[in-house]
Design a protein around this motif. Structure first.
Motif, PDB file in Angstrom:
ATOM      1  N   GLU A 172     -42.930 -65.099  -2.883  1.00  0.00           N
ATOM      2  CA  GLU A 172     -41.724 -63.790  -2.998  1.00  0.00           C
ATOM      3  C   GLU A 172     -41.826 -62.532  -2.135  1.00  0.00           C
ATOM      4  O   GLU A 172     -40.905 -62.134  -1.745  1.00  0.00           O
ATOM      5  CB  GLU A 172     -41.769 -63.543  -4.458  1.00  0.00           C
ATOM      6  N   LYS A 173     -43.155 -62.156  -1.799  1.00  0.00           N
ATOM      7  CA  LYS A 173     -43.037 -60.986  -0.879  1.00  0.00           C
ATOM      8  C   LYS A 173     -42.541 -61.157   0.480  1.00  0.00           C
ATOM      9  O   LYS A 173     -42.399 -60.204   1.105  1.00  0.00           O
ATOM     10  CB  LYS A 173     -44.641 -60.275  -0.945  1.00  0.00           C
ATOM     11  N   VAL A 216     -47.282 -68.936 -10.086  1.00  0.00           N
ATOM     12  CA  VAL A 216     -46.156 -69.320  -9.183  1.00  0.00           C
ATOM     13  C   VAL A 216     -45.631 -68.278  -8.456  1.00  0.00           C
ATOM     14  O   VAL A 216     -45.209 -67.166  -9.202  1.00  0.00           O
ATOM     15  CB  VAL A 216     -45.120 -70.315 -10.007  1.00  0.00           C
ATOM     16  N   SER A 217     -45.128 -68.425  -7.200  1.00  0.00           N
ATOM     17  CA  SER A 217     -44.659 -67.273  -6.307  1.00  0.00           C
ATOM     18  C   SER A 217     -43.663 -68.041  -5.335  1.00  0.00           C
ATOM     19  O   SER A 217     -44.116 -68.682  -4.443  1.00  0.00           O
ATOM     20  CB  SER A 217     -45.405 -66.394  -5.682  1.00  0.00           C
ATOM     21  N   SER A 218     -42.264 -67.876  -5.522  1.00  0.00           N
ATOM     22  CA  SER A 218     -41.373 -68.702  -4.624  1.00  0.00           C
ATOM     23  C   SER A 218     -40.349 -67.639  -4.097  1.00  0.00           C
ATOM     24  O   SER A 218     -39.803 -67.064  -4.612  1.00  0.00           O
ATOM     25  CB  SER A 218     -40.754 -69.580  -5.368  1.00  0.00           C
ATOM     26  N   ALA A 219     -40.458 -67.689  -2.787  1.00  0.00           N
ATOM     27  CA  ALA A 219     -39.288 -66.676  -2.063  1.00  0.00           C
ATOM     28  C   ALA A 219     -37.950 -67.092  -2.385  1.00  0.00           C
ATOM     29  O   ALA A 219     -37.104 -66.229  -2.558  1.00  0.00           O
ATOM     30  CB  ALA A 219     -39.531 -66.787  -0.446  1.00  0.00           C
ATOM     31  N   SER A 220     -37.669 -68.343  -2.504  1.00  0.00           N
ATOM     32  CA  SER A 220     -36.230 -68.727  -2.964  1.00  0.00           C
ATOM     33  C   SER A 220     -35.932 -68.215  -4.201  1.00  0.00           C
ATOM     34  O   SER A 220     -34.659 -67.879  -4.507  1.00  0.00           O
ATOM     35  CB  SER A 220     -36.238 -70.261  -2.873  1.00  0.00           C
ATOM     36  N   GLU A 221     -36.954 -67.974  -5.133  1.00  0.00           N
ATOM     37  CA  GLU A 221     -36.515 -67.543  -6.406  1.00  0.00           C
ATOM     38  C   GLU A 221     -36.163 -66.019  -6.329  1.00  0.00           C
ATOM     39  O   GLU A 221     -35.291 -65.622  -7.117  1.00  0.00           O
ATOM     40  CB  GLU A 221     -37.762 -67.719  -7.398  1.00  0.00           C
TER      41      GLU A 221
END
Length: 331
Positions: A91-92, A155-160
């Motif tokens: 995400e970051k 879970v960490s997702s840039a798309s989200e």
């Protein structure tokens, strides 16, 4: 004239947001760490207060924004803190999070707490406490209470992050839908937007409101919802719509104080982003703004709204984990 009925899609979004995390949020409670780590809240407060005292103009906005951006993706689970790894962009590193700050404050608090109470205090709770303590600094008292017991996501997702975090260019319909998907209503949208009373915005995030895309020599085309004199000041400061270096205060006239002046600016056409001006485009939102210019009322309502946001999608009990390092999921 009667308002049209909400669309079926928006009703589904509202329902999904209302159901998401509702049971887990009920498990949060005040002084959650009193039996397991009695010093937890004091440790976070002492670190945040010392850092904010050294940087009172910028750090409170950064820590509050960090909390907001965390809660809007997978709920308030500290997923925004995770570093990208091979095979996963976190995400970051998504565009909306490129200018996040204050992460080092969270790292420091976590390191101290791991030394005192290893494996007990979640990164998600540290983010929630740090936001409260940073904003409360100017008041000399806690502006709101923070219920604790969140656990950290895995879970960490840039798309989200791209699809969930509200954009400075969003119109009202999009903003309402994004907030509704988190169980937050129009009132929460208007009040949480008041966080723009502190902090800065980079020119490239609002430059399209100031400059025409036509050839050189044609007078700039200004967004008609923007105060003309204010637009002139912004054009002089930015120089071009793509300037991603220069930043200006989001609340001209009261940029470092957490107060109700944001709403005064809105009424004068001095909301910096399209998403700010969008609040005047909806009769429900616009009808709330005059009352929010009264500081006492704004602070009371902000307390309620930020506590509600802090319960979005939380993990509790046996869900998630307590990270040893806020930047990495436990192996």
């Amino acid at each position: 004239m009667a308002r049209p009925a909400p669309s079926p899609l928006l009703l589904l979004v509202v329902l999904a947001g209302a159901l998401a995390g509702g049971g887990e949020a009920a498990l949060l409670k005040a002084h959650f760490y009193r039996p397991s780590c009695p010093a937890a809240e004091a440790v976070v407060r002492d670190i945040v207060v010392a850092r904010v005292a050294a940087d009172p103009a910028a750090l409170p906005a950064r820590l509050l924004r960090l909390f907001f951006h965390d809660c809007f993706v997978r709920g308030c689970d500290a997923s925004v803190l995770v570093d990208s790894m091979a095979g996963n962009t976190a995400e970051k590193d998504a565009g909306p999070n490129g200018s996040l700050g204050g992460l080092d404050v969270i790292d420091t608090a976590k390191a101290v707490l791991e030394a005192v109470c290893p494996g007990v205090v979640s990164c998600a709770d540290i983010v929630a406490l740090a936001a409260r303590d940073a904003i409360s600094f100017q008041f000399g008292r806690d502006l709101w209470d923070v219920q604790l017991g969140r656990r950290d996501g895995v879970v960490s997702s840039a798309s989200e992050a791209l699809s969930n975090i509200p954009s400075p260019s969003d119109n009202f319909t999009t903003l309402e839908a994004k907030f509704a998907s988190k169980g937050l209503d129009v009132k929460d949208l208007v009040i949480l937007s008041g966080a723009h009373t502190i902090g800065v915005g980079h020119c490239n995030l609002f430059g399209s409101r100031l400059f025409s895309s036509t050839t050189t020599g044609v007078a700039p085309a200004t967004d008609p919802t923007l105060n003309a004199a204010y637009a002139t000041q912004l054009r002089a400061a930015c120089g071009s719509p793509s300037n991603n270096v220069t930043a200006v205060p989001m609340d001209p006239g009261s940029p470092a104080r957490f107060d109700s002046h944001y709403y005064v600016n809105l009424k004068l056409g001095r909301g910096l982003f399209r998403s700010d001006a969008a609040l005047l485009a909806d009769s429900r939102a616009a009808g709330m703004i005059h009352a929010l210019t009264k500081e006492g009322y704004f602070l009371q309502e902000f307390k309620n709204a930020v506590r509600k946001m802090g319960r979005v999608g939380v993990l509790t009990g046996g869900q998630g984990e307590i990270r040893r390092n806020c930047r990495a999921v436990n192996s």
